[in-house]
Design a protein around this motif. Structure first.
Motif, PDB file in Angstrom:
ATOM      1  N   ARG A 220       0.829  -1.206   0.000  1.00 21.61           N
ATOM      2  CA  ARG A 220       0.000   0.000   0.000  1.00 21.61           C
ATOM      3  C   ARG A 220       0.869   1.264   0.000  1.00 21.61           C
ATOM      4  O   ARG A 220       0.479   2.285  -0.576  1.00 21.61           O
ATOM      5  CB  ARG A 220      -0.924   0.025   1.217  1.00 21.61           C
ATOM      6  CG  ARG A 220      -2.011  -1.059   1.259  1.00 21.61           C
ATOM      7  CD  ARG A 220      -2.934  -0.991   0.047  1.00 21.61           C
ATOM      8  NE  ARG A 220      -2.472  -1.868  -1.023  1.00 21.61           N
ATOM      9  CZ  ARG A 220      -2.971  -1.867  -2.245  1.00 21.61           C
ATOM     10  NH1 ARG A 220      -3.933  -1.007  -2.565  1.00 21.61           N
ATOM     11  NH2 ARG A 220      -2.515  -2.689  -3.159  1.00 21.61           N
TER      12      ARG A 220
ATOM     13  N   VAL B 130       1.802   1.772  -3.556  1.00 22.48           N
ATOM     14  CA  VAL B 130       0.661   2.330  -4.301  1.00 22.48           C
ATOM     15  C   VAL B 130       0.529   3.815  -4.035  1.00 22.48           C
ATOM     16  O   VAL B 130       0.368   4.630  -4.958  1.00 22.48           O
ATOM     17  CB  VAL B 130      -0.635   1.588  -3.916  1.00 22.48           C
ATOM     18  CG1 VAL B 130      -1.855   2.319  -4.490  1.00 22.48           C
ATOM     19  CG2 VAL B 130      -0.604   0.150  -4.408  1.00 22.48           C
TER      20      VAL B 130
ATOM     21  N   THR C 180       0.763   6.693  -7.096  1.00 26.22           N
ATOM     22  CA  THR C 180      -0.450   7.267  -7.674  1.00 26.22           C
ATOM     23  C   THR C 180      -0.444   8.789  -7.638  1.00 26.22           C
ATOM     24  O   THR C 180       0.161   9.410  -6.753  1.00 26.22           O
ATOM     25  CB  THR C 180      -1.697   6.740  -6.928  1.00 26.22           C
ATOM     26  OG1 THR C 180      -2.863   7.247  -7.566  1.00 26.22           O
ATOM     27  CG2 THR C 180      -1.696   7.191  -5.475  1.00 26.22           C
TER      28      THR C 180
ATOM     29  N   ALA D 225      -5.268   4.020   0.185  1.00 27.89           N
ATOM     30  CA  ALA D 225      -4.151   3.090   0.364  1.00 27.89           C
ATOM     31  C   ALA D 225      -3.484   3.272   1.719  1.00 27.89           C
ATOM     32  O   ALA D 225      -2.975   2.307   2.298  1.00 27.89           O
ATOM     33  CB  ALA D 225      -3.128   3.281  -0.750  1.00 27.89           C
TER      34      ALA D 225
END
Length: 450
Positions: free
Chosen positions: A146, A149, A153, A162
């Motif tokens: 996470r 991520v 992003t 996340a």
């Protein structure tokens, strides 16, 4: 006299420690000990948070059954699916192959417990428990994934989702898992210049008004204060009402999206007990005497049946008032197992079994590296002394000198080397890279039929 057969159902704390005791105490030709468990190891659950946080190797939080029980024990890799104690026969489903019937003279019923879940929408699809080494490894990889991520992003909503981690349950399992994982994630952020600690949101949801009910209220309050100082969101008197699609809805009216939901809100007896003819109480636990012998509703001993741990109801003779049962803790389970093994051998040898009596020593909990809380023999400790006591106690409790040495080595290396913060999420789907590059091929015989 023919050797008695002792069947041990489950190799958790009670099953393993009882089998260990029996393997050391049984005389040649006196008894045969058979241990049945679907896993080839016993998980020392107090070390799950440290294994998840990378403080110790996950392999060192488990004890190999065949190594630990190599003397006077036979291991069956499978699951007991039914117990017909009236005929003293158990049905065992091996890992592969048909079921088989195993007869016995004495049975130790110790399948343990499973997570006590509630009918909450989305819980089954989006949450993970924290009772097995597999769940601990998954949670570690998932949390680190996470962070990747969030660092990659460009969408603020995706990043917020996340970096939101929800833990449901304020007992020892939930508090230690939350504190250790937050500590690990904060440590990992040094390698993520795109992220700051303030970007993460760690939420604890507890249905009652306090956490750590095993210790005095002031120690629970101290723990809450320490977690809040680290920026954790502690929600007491709050329930999880829904998490459909990862949208967490709480009873206090708040709602938010979260990619990580961890359920640690208690345990219940293993459902295998529903397929036995053993007497149980209103909470579906096997009813026992203080001698660990199974007892029926009329107070009559069920000959040859024994139980202990968190799947049983054992009177706590050391409690201040009558009617109190032993708590479902490893502290009781280990000592009950020893007493149970000695009592079984006493019965086989024609002696009377002795009652289990143990005054609860206290409780210790880790709140992350060098942080903890402890209440032992009425003495209350916090911070580093409590954390050190937590480690020392559990290191002394895990069976096998081999595992103790390996755990100490892990801790010693951690003093000089930085924590490993790499995600190995591909472990959970190891065939995916191979199947992606391998085209499907229809069998030739199928083509011939067409």
């Amino acid at each position: 006299m023919a050797a008695k057969r002792i069947l041990v159902v489950g190799a958790g704390h009670v099953g393993l420690y009882a089998a260990l005791r029996l393997s050391k105490k049984v005389k040649r030709g006196e008894a045969e000990v058979i241990v049945v468990d679907p896993q080839p190891h016993m998980t020392y659950q107090p070390f799950l948070p440290e294994a998840a946080a990378g403080n110790i190797s996950p392999r060192h939080a488990v004890v190999t059954l065949r190594r630990a029980l190599k003397r006077n024990c036979r291991i069956m890799a499978g699951e007991v699916t039914e117990i017909n104690h009236a005929d003293k026969v158990a049905t065992v489903q091996p890992i592969i192959g048909p079921e088989r019937q195993v007869s016995y003279d004495h049975v130790i019923v110790a399948p343990g417990s499973v997570s006590r879940t509630l009918p909450i929408p989305g819980l089954r699809e989006h949450a993970v428990g924290f009772k097995t080494i597999g769940e601990a490894i998954f949670l570690r990889n998932h949390v680190l994934e996470r962070l990747d991520v969030a660092a990659t992003t460009a969408d603020p909503a995706t990043r917020a989702c996340a970096l939101t981690f929800v833990f449901v349950g304020g007992g020892y399992a939930g508090i230690e898992a939350l504190a250790e994982m937050e500590d690990m994630a904060r440590d990992a952020l040094r390698y993520y210049p795109e992220l700051e600690a303030a970007d993460m949101r760690w939420v604890l949801v507890e249905a009652i008004h306090r956490i750590l009910p095993e210790v005095d209220p002031d120690m629970g309050a101290y723990t809450v204060q320490q977690l809040q100082k680290r920026g954790l969101d502690i929600r007491l008197d709050t329930r999880l009402e829904s998490c459909v699609g990862g949208m967490v809805k709480l009873s206090d009216g708040d709602s938010f999206r979260a990619d990580t939901i961890v359920w640690t809100a208690g345990v219940k007896p293993h459902p295998m007990l529903d397929r036995t003819d053993l007497p149980r109480d209103d909470r579906r636990r096997v009813t026992c005497l203080p001698t660990l012998q199974v007892v029926d509703a009329e107070g009559e001993v069920v000959p040859g049946a024994w139980s202990g741990g968190d799947c049983s109801a054992v009177p706590d003779l050391a409690a201040d008032r009558p009617g109190v049962l032993c708590s479902p803790s490893a502290q009781h389970a280990v000592r009950q197992a020893t007493r149970m093994a000695d009592n079984i051998l006493a019965v086989i040898r024609g002696s009377e079994p002795k009652e289990y009596r143990h005054r609860h020593v206290g409780s210790v909990a880790s709140l992350g590296l060098h942080k903890g809380v402890a209440q032992v023999y009425g003495v209350k400790l916090t911070g580093f002394p409590a954390w050190f006591m937590h480690r020392a106690y559990h290191m002394s409790r895990i069976p096998s000198v081999n595992r103790r040495v390996r755990v100490v080595v892990d801790w010693t290396l951690a003093l000089f080397l930085k924590r490993e913060v790499v995600s190995l999420g591909e472990l959970h789907q190891p065939r995916e890279p191979f199947t992606d590059v391998t085209p499907p091929v229809q069998p030739k015989d199928a083509l011939a039929v067409k």
